[in-house]
Write a protein that holds these residues in place. Structure first.
Motif, PDB file in Angstrom:
ATOM      1  N   LEU A  17       8.303  -4.079   0.389  1.00 20.17           N
ATOM      2  CA  LEU A  17       7.047  -3.453  -0.021  1.00 20.17           C
ATOM      3  C   LEU A  17       7.297  -2.068  -0.607  1.00 20.17           C
ATOM      4  CD1 LEU A  17       3.929  -3.276  -0.108  1.00 20.17           C
ATOM      5  CD2 LEU A  17       4.036  -2.434   2.248  1.00 20.17           C
ATOM      6  N   ALA A 111      -3.887  -3.074  -9.423  1.00 20.04           N
ATOM      7  CA  ALA A 111      -3.068  -3.233  -8.223  1.00 20.04           C
ATOM      8  C   ALA A 111      -3.880  -2.919  -6.966  1.00 20.04           C
ATOM      9  CB  ALA A 111      -1.832  -2.334  -8.292  1.00 20.04           C
ATOM     10  N   ILE A 115      -4.622  -5.574  -3.933  1.00 20.01           N
ATOM     11  CA  ILE A 115      -4.287  -5.266  -2.541  1.00 20.01           C
ATOM     12  C   ILE A 115      -5.532  -5.371  -1.667  1.00 20.01           C
ATOM     13  CG2 ILE A 115      -3.548  -3.408  -0.971  1.00 20.01           C
ATOM     14  CD1 ILE A 115      -1.708  -2.464  -3.347  1.00 20.01           C
ATOM     15  N   ASP A 116      -6.649  -4.848  -2.156  1.00 17.51           N
ATOM     16  CA  ASP A 116      -7.898  -4.912  -1.400  1.00 17.51           C
ATOM     17  C   ASP A 116      -8.324  -6.356  -1.166  1.00 17.51           C
ATOM     18  OD1 ASP A 116     -10.122  -3.367  -0.181  1.00 17.51           O
ATOM     19  OD2 ASP A 116     -11.306  -4.447  -1.686  1.00 17.51           O
TER      20      ASP A 116
END
Length: 152
Positions: A17, A111, A115-116
């Motif tokens: 990550l 992005a 991610i949300d």
């Protein structure tokens, strides 16, 4: 030289990550036409608010003279402005201009939304576990690093 211990699955995934985030920052900085350090500086100003060049240097891990050159470059590009500190008029702080935040957000938004979406797909219990885990990882990264050795 000491042997590196075998790392756990979660540790390897956090490492992946972190690498993906670094690559995303590099990609986004190219898209905005700036170097990665400048991009990180703008993000620091967005997250932490206006700060002095010395504090920005400390957070970036660069020398004060390098931070001055960085701020000069960002100011010339119209991304930041130097302003007098509100209580100590001798002190100058660096603040990101709203236009810099808007340009950065336009590049980061896809992005951020992806991610949300991943986070929202989790159950409430999963969100709690993941949030706790990430909070602890963040604390481990930002806190003091304790080096332990087994030298009996």
């Amino acid at each position: 030289m000491d042997e590196v211990p075998e790392l756990s699955g979660p540790t390897l995934r956090v490492r992946a990550l972190m690498n993906a985030a670094r690559e995303l920052t590099a990609r986004m900085s190219r898209e905005l036409g700036m170097n990665a350090t400048d991009m990180v500086a703008l993000d620091l100003l967005d997250v932490h608010g206006p700060m002095g060049a010395a504090e920005l240097a400390r957070r970036l891990g660069i020398r004060s003279a390098s931070a001055t050159v960085l701020v000069d470059r960002l100011e010339a590009a119209g991304h930041v402005e130097r302003i007098r500190h509100h209580t100590d008029r001798r002190r100058v702080i660096v603040a990101a201009r709203p236009s810099a935040r808007e340009a950065s957000l336009a590049v980061w938004l896809p992005a951020i939304l992806a991610i949300d979406q991943v986070g929202r797909s989790l159950s409430e219990d999963e969100q709690r576990v993941v949030s706790t885990f990430l909070d602890r990882i963040t604390a481990a990264i930002t806190g003091p690093v304790a080096v332990q050795t087994d030298r009996g």
